[in-house]
Design an enzyme around this catalytic site. Structure first.
Site, PDB file in Angstrom:
ATOM      1  N   CYS A  33      79.469  21.587  41.715  1.00 18.09           N
ATOM      2  CA  CYS A  33      78.479  22.751  41.077  1.00 18.09           C
ATOM      3  C   CYS A  33      78.140  22.566  39.605  1.00 18.09           C
ATOM      4  O   CYS A  33      79.005  22.554  38.624  1.00 18.09           O
ATOM      5  CB  CYS A  33      79.638  23.634  41.161  1.00 18.09           C
ATOM      6  SG  CYS A  33      79.094  25.445  40.261  1.00 18.09           S
ATOM      7  N   CYS A  36      78.908  25.234  37.186  1.00 18.57           N
ATOM      8  CA  CYS A  36      80.329  25.120  37.020  1.00 18.57           C
ATOM      9  C   CYS A  36      80.433  24.385  35.819  1.00 18.57           C
ATOM     10  O   CYS A  36      81.486  24.299  34.653  1.00 18.57           O
ATOM     11  CB  CYS A  36      81.091  24.522  37.987  1.00 18.57           C
ATOM     12  SG  CYS A  36      81.184  25.953  39.535  1.00 18.57           S
TER      13      CYS A  36
END
Length: 109
Positions: A33, A36
């Site tokens: 991700c 993230c």
């Protein structure tokens, strides 16, 4: 990755997060991700500055599927703040540091 933030697993979640006597922030994330990875250093800085008031954890959703499912975490990064065993704040998506600090102001001021 983050120095001020420990990982928490499904197995530890109840004891470490839900039974904590102070607010706990959990960053739900995954290796793949991108957003993230943008949020991680910001949260690490905030944890370094405010770790006395709020406990910070990160949870890898790929390695720990049970907890994210039980809290309906569908998009990541999702940041949940738990207090007294309940979710009291949810922040979804990557945000700049000022926005995250603003969201957390009730817990860190």
């Amino acid at each position: 990755m983050a120095d001020n933030i420990s990982a928490v697993t499904d197995a530890e979640f109840d004891a470490q997060v839900l039974k904590s006597d102070k607010p706990v922030l959990v960053d739900f994330w995954a290796e793949w991700c991108g957003p993230c990875r943008q949020v991680a250093p910001i949260l690490d800085e905030i944890a370094g500055a405010h770790g006395d008031k709020i406990t910070f954890y990160k949870m890898n959703v790929d390695e720990n599927p049970v907890t994210p499912a039980s809290y309906r975490v569908t998009g990541i990064p999702t940041i949940n703040v738990y207090q007294g065993g309940e979710v009291v704040k949810t922040i979804v998506g990557a945000r700049p540091k000022a926005a995250i600090l603003n969201e957390l102001s009730d817990f860190i001021s």
